[in-house]
Scaffold this active site. Sequence first.
Site, PDB file in Angstrom:
ATOM      1  N   SER A 133      -3.501   0.546   0.687  1.00 19.67           N
ATOM      2  CA  SER A 133      -3.861  -0.273  -0.483  1.00 19.67           C
ATOM      3  C   SER A 133      -3.829  -1.750  -0.143  1.00 19.67           C
ATOM      4  O   SER A 133      -4.765  -2.505  -0.433  1.00 19.67           O
ATOM      5  CB  SER A 133      -2.890  -0.016  -1.630  1.00 19.67           C
ATOM      6  OG  SER A 133      -3.212   1.129  -2.348  1.00 19.67           O
TER       7      SER A 133
ATOM      8  N   ASP B  94      -8.173  -0.410 -10.599  1.00 22.28           N
ATOM      9  CA  ASP B  94      -6.787  -0.048 -10.335  1.00 22.28           C
ATOM     10  C   ASP B  94      -6.065   0.203 -11.654  1.00 22.28           C
ATOM     11  O   ASP B  94      -6.678   0.625 -12.630  1.00 22.28           O
ATOM     12  CB  ASP B  94      -6.128  -1.167  -9.520  1.00 22.28           C
ATOM     13  CG  ASP B  94      -5.065  -0.659  -8.562  1.00 22.28           C
ATOM     14  OD1 ASP B  94      -4.009  -0.203  -9.040  1.00 22.28           O
ATOM     15  OD2 ASP B  94      -5.284  -0.722  -7.342  1.00 22.28           O
TER      16      ASP B  94
ATOM     17  N   HIS C 233       0.790  -1.776  -9.743  1.00 23.31           N
ATOM     18  CA  HIS C 233      -0.005  -1.699  -8.522  1.00 23.31           C
ATOM     19  C   HIS C 233      -1.210  -2.635  -8.535  1.00 23.31           C
ATOM     20  O   HIS C 233      -1.475  -3.371  -7.570  1.00 23.31           O
ATOM     21  CB  HIS C 233      -0.464  -0.253  -8.287  1.00 23.31           C
ATOM     22  CG  HIS C 233      -1.118  -0.031  -6.965  1.00 23.31           C
ATOM     23  ND1 HIS C 233      -2.485   0.032  -6.796  1.00 23.31           N
ATOM     24  CD2 HIS C 233      -0.588   0.147  -5.732  1.00 23.31           C
ATOM     25  CE1 HIS C 233      -2.765   0.255  -5.527  1.00 23.31           C
ATOM     26  NE2 HIS C 233      -1.637   0.319  -4.860  1.00 23.31           N
TER      27      HIS C 233
END
Length: 469
Positions: free
Chosen positions: A252, A62, A95
Amino acid sequence: MTLTKAVRLLGATTLTGALLLSAAPTASADQVRDAQWTNAYFDLDKVWSVSKGDGVIVAVIDSGVDATHPDIAGSVLKGYDPSGTGENEHPTVAHGTSMASLIVGHGHGNGAGVVGLAPSAKVLPVFKESASGGDAIPEGIKWAVTHGAKVINISQGSYNTSKSKPELTEAVAYAAQHDVLIVAAAGNDAYDKVGSPANEPGVLAVAATDKTGAVWSKSNYGPQVMIVAPGAEIVAAGACGSGQYCMDDGTSDATAYVSAAAALVRAKFPDLTAGQVADRLVKSAKVPGGGQGGKLPDPHYGYGVLSPYDALTADIPAGSPQGPLAAVAGTGGDASPTQGAATGGGADPAKTLPASPNMVKKSSSTGLGVGVVLAVVGLAVILLVIVLVVVLKSRRKPAPVPPQGMPPYGAPQAWPGGQQPYGGQPYGGQQPYGGQAPPPGYPQQPQPYGQQAPPQYPHQGPGGNQQQR
């Protein structure tokens, strides 16, 4: 904490749309925990009484993970940044930190902050520059495998390529060969196709649901989706505006929860293969009320909604080492093993994977018995003919005996459903589960007689066995 208007902070590199949780002077951190509706949904105390994911490493490919965040401090390993900029430890985008918190978050203080589904697991952050093309994902997969990961979370996606890149297929095969489960997000565009790498054979593809259990409105769907998990209004750690938390919508978040559940299962059942772990997650999933006519798999729900406690406690035989995962080119596995009853299951028949048109059905013991009977009958017929010939020869001049050539054993069999192996039209630029060329040695489709001469078996008795396709 108070909610503000939804804004997209993370762009195309992630599969999450973020809502800000901005700090208010009188807000307490407990409000963050209270806003985690998934804690009650999963019944975390009940789940944690069985497993917390101890000793399992989950790689998060990520934007990097901020290991200094109080809710995940001590649960994040050093990780890797193939770009060399150090984003694995000092991310500029939150994120990856958010995904890590949903997996290993332990909160802080007295009931404050975010908790994840597998708080005793460890996160191994691997920085991925963007979601375009294949870029760092293949390298990240291989690095994570060689550095101890047993689960790899990829909350990323791309539609920029018309077909799978060889290096990605090779990396997924490498993970499969080393017994590492890859979990990836389906995508957030309400498309009727699943993004890459979730559409790669061998990857567990995840879609998202909302608080009601219905499929989240923007969740992508397609035949590769195998399971769904909560993905709407998910509170997670990570710098978001001026605060330390965000509220997210997206596949996600659902993927992070499935990866965490996989860590729980791997800790509880360390002898299970990656495919068998996926099998437990799929077989224990709650059958959705909104499935199409109750038939599974459903392109939106897959085989149902993630249920971590049932995945840990249900009586589910181990079954095939590959479980429900599609075969990966180069791994030497079966074409597409089935789950449920077909793998020694005793699972709900409604959750049994359909037989794949790519799967070769091996001859059974019943088939061998029929072959023996036919051989005996054939031998008896031959003996009878010999006796008749001897009798006729003793009475008159023998007539020429016509040649007793054996006809071909049956006609070529059609592939189930009229489908051709490794065929079909491209699905969103990629062929779903099995779109690559057949691996070396895979049986080719027989040509109908008429295009080639039928084989003759002058020395073979009738009833030989043949593989059914």
